[in-house]
Design an enzyme around this catalytic site. Structure first.
Site, PDB file in Angstrom:
ATOM      1  N   ILE A  17      41.284  55.961  48.289  1.00  0.00           N
ATOM      2  CA  ILE A  17      41.821  54.647  48.309  1.00  0.00           C
ATOM      3  C   ILE A  17      41.946  54.408  47.130  1.00  0.00           C
ATOM      4  O   ILE A  17      41.355  54.071  46.110  1.00  0.00           O
ATOM      5  CB  ILE A  17      40.768  53.976  49.088  1.00  0.00           C
ATOM      6  CG1 ILE A  17      40.572  54.245  50.506  1.00  0.00           C
ATOM      7  CG2 ILE A  17      41.200  52.341  49.094  1.00  0.00           C
ATOM      8  CD1 ILE A  17      39.493  53.487  51.292  1.00  0.00           C
TER       9      ILE A  17
ATOM     10  N   TYR B 232      31.818  50.888  51.551  1.00  0.00           N
ATOM     11  CA  TYR B 232      32.466  50.978  50.299  1.00  0.00           C
ATOM     12  C   TYR B 232      31.384  50.536  49.241  1.00  0.00           C
ATOM     13  O   TYR B 232      30.771  49.763  49.258  1.00  0.00           O
ATOM     14  CB  TYR B 232      33.501  49.653  50.116  1.00  0.00           C
ATOM     15  CG  TYR B 232      34.128  49.329  48.896  1.00  0.00           C
ATOM     16  CD1 TYR B 232      34.149  50.341  47.807  1.00  0.00           C
ATOM     17  CD2 TYR B 232      34.884  48.269  48.539  1.00  0.00           C
ATOM     18  CE1 TYR B 232      35.199  50.191  46.341  1.00  0.00           C
ATOM     19  CE2 TYR B 232      35.422  47.998  47.275  1.00  0.00           C
ATOM     20  CZ  TYR B 232      35.548  48.832  46.254  1.00  0.00           C
ATOM     21  OH  TYR B 232      36.385  48.901  45.063  1.00  0.00           O
TER      22      TYR B 232
ATOM     23  N   THR C 131      41.433  45.322  44.491  1.00  0.00           N
ATOM     24  CA  THR C 131      42.630  45.169  43.914  1.00  0.00           C
ATOM     25  C   THR C 131      43.618  43.998  44.361  1.00  0.00           C
ATOM     26  O   THR C 131      44.354  43.704  43.550  1.00  0.00           O
ATOM     27  CB  THR C 131      43.368  46.640  44.037  1.00  0.00           C
ATOM     28  OG1 THR C 131      42.468  47.873  43.460  1.00  0.00           O
ATOM     29  CG2 THR C 131      44.765  46.681  42.884  1.00  0.00           C
TER      30      THR C 131
ATOM     31  N   TYR D 247      25.491  40.655  44.446  1.00  0.00           N
ATOM     32  CA  TYR D 247      24.685  39.794  43.471  1.00  0.00           C
ATOM     33  C   TYR D 247      23.072  39.845  44.274  1.00  0.00           C
ATOM     34  O   TYR D 247      22.060  39.535  43.866  1.00  0.00           O
ATOM     35  CB  TYR D 247      24.910  38.326  43.877  1.00  0.00           C
ATOM     36  CG  TYR D 247      24.381  37.504  42.955  1.00  0.00           C
ATOM     37  CD1 TYR D 247      24.313  37.334  41.668  1.00  0.00           C
ATOM     38  CD2 TYR D 247      23.553  36.527  43.759  1.00  0.00           C
ATOM     39  CE1 TYR D 247      23.680  36.246  41.057  1.00  0.00           C
ATOM     40  CE2 TYR D 247      22.722  35.606  43.232  1.00  0.00           C
ATOM     41  CZ  TYR D 247      22.821  35.472  41.774  1.00  0.00           C
ATOM     42  OH  TYR D 247      22.074  34.721  41.059  1.00  0.00           O
TER      43      TYR D 247
ATOM     44  N   ARG E 280      30.386  47.169  40.043  1.00  0.00           N
ATOM     45  CA  ARG E 280      30.940  45.755  40.525  1.00  0.00           C
ATOM     46  C   ARG E 280      30.009  44.943  41.357  1.00  0.00           C
ATOM     47  O   ARG E 280      29.861  43.736  41.206  1.00  0.00           O
ATOM     48  CB  ARG E 280      32.220  45.764  41.044  1.00  0.00           C
ATOM     49  CG  ARG E 280      33.241  46.444  40.265  1.00  0.00           C
ATOM     50  CD  ARG E 280      34.537  46.308  41.081  1.00  0.00           C
ATOM     51  NE  ARG E 280      35.285  44.914  40.730  1.00  0.00           N
ATOM     52  CZ  ARG E 280      36.264  44.592  39.954  1.00  0.00           C
ATOM     53  NH1 ARG E 280      37.217  45.573  39.487  1.00  0.00           N
ATOM     54  NH2 ARG E 280      36.764  43.478  39.931  1.00  0.00           N
TER      55      ARG E 280
END
Length: 293
Positions: free
Chosen positions: A205, A135, A47, A109, A140
């Site tokens: 979070i 995390y 974010t 990636y 993503r």
């Protein structure tokens, strides 16, 4: 001990129209968050547009949040990378400027194997003396932390918990089954906080915490203190606003929402840009309904 219980805000990084970081607005946001009752602050997470900050800015933002927080709440620096040496560098620098803990996203990636993924985290963790939160946000990064992998990673001494943003409740339950109470489970999805708390989680979070820190922190504490109905009511009340702030890729809508509160300018780093008019209209509608505008 857990790094925090309750709600940590995944703080936006305010920027000026010339594209530079707006440290004055950053200080104001940190102070407002603390005065509103937030339990911890994550600087330079997803974010916070960390992926488009150069290293000097990245560390300067973490340092600014540390200085303004002045020990009142824990500051967690986002230091993940798809380059292990880069992750080590960011982690060491975050420790140097006073971060209380680190949030380390899976390497994106590269599509590391389980063995190399564990080696990646071990190398970063052994480079610092800080507690580390995993995390996991496969939507993503393309890299999911399975429950079995989390169970292996938690053997690394300074890995103390996980921000779980897979959206897979079954996986979250399995992680909860395999870890012990010394391992903190935090929701990475604002619309799944209570389900995660129900299997022993300690908090969230939060993205919505950027505009509703008081309500989000109170919701978690209500649940942890046994007021399940009050917590449930807030989770359900927040849902339309949560949907609005994720109507486009994060952090595009939430930064627009913060700007609607008058707390930052509306500027992003490419490849992110301003939201569609329909998204802004939806934000205004739901923020008004929630009592923020």
């Amino acid at each position: 001990m857990a790094i925090f219980e309750g709600a940590a805000v995944a703080l936006i990084t305010p920027m000026k129209q010339d594209g530079t970081v707006d440290y004055e607005k950053l200080d104001e946001l940190v102070e407002w968050q603390i005065q509103s009752g937030i339990d911890a602050i994550v600087a330079c997470g997803t974010t916070g547009e960390a992926s488009t900050l150069v290293d000097e800015e990245h560390i300067a933002v973490i340092e600014a949040v540390v200085k303004k927080s002045a020990g009142r709440v824990p500051v967690i620096g986002g230091t993940g990378s798809n380059n292990t040496e880069h992750g080590i560098h960011l982690s060491k620098e975050a420790q140097r400027v006073g971060a209380d803990a680190l949030l380390v996203v899976t390497p994106y990636y590269n599509k590391a194997t389980k063995t190399s993924l564990i080696a990646h985290y071990r190398a970063i963790c052994e480079s610092v003396d800080l507690p580390v939160l995993l995390y996991s946000v496969s939507s993503r990064t393309g890299m999911n932390l399975t429950a079995e992998t989390v169970a292996e990673l938690k053997k690394i001494p300074n890995i103390k918990g996980i921000k779980e943003a897979s959206g897979d409740i079954s996986q979250i339950v399995e992680i909860a089954r395999l870890v012990d109470e010394d391992f903190a489970l935090y929701s990475g999805n604002d619309d799944q906080v209570l389900p995660l708390l129900s299997v022993g989680g300690l908090g969230v979070i939060s993205t919505i915490g950027n505009i509703a820190p008081k309500q989000t922190s109170q919701m978690v504490h209500d649940y942890l203190q046994g007021d399940l109905k009050k917590a449930k009511d807030m989770q359900l009340t927040q849902k339309p606003l949560i949907d609005a702030i994720f109507a486009e890729v994060n952090p595009v809508p939430i930064k627009a929402a913060v700007s609607l509160l008058g707390k930052c300018e509306l500027h992003y780093r490419l490849p992110l840009g301003v939201p569609e008019d329909a998204t802004v209209d939806r934000l205004k509608k739901e923020m008004t309904a929630f009592g923020l505008l």
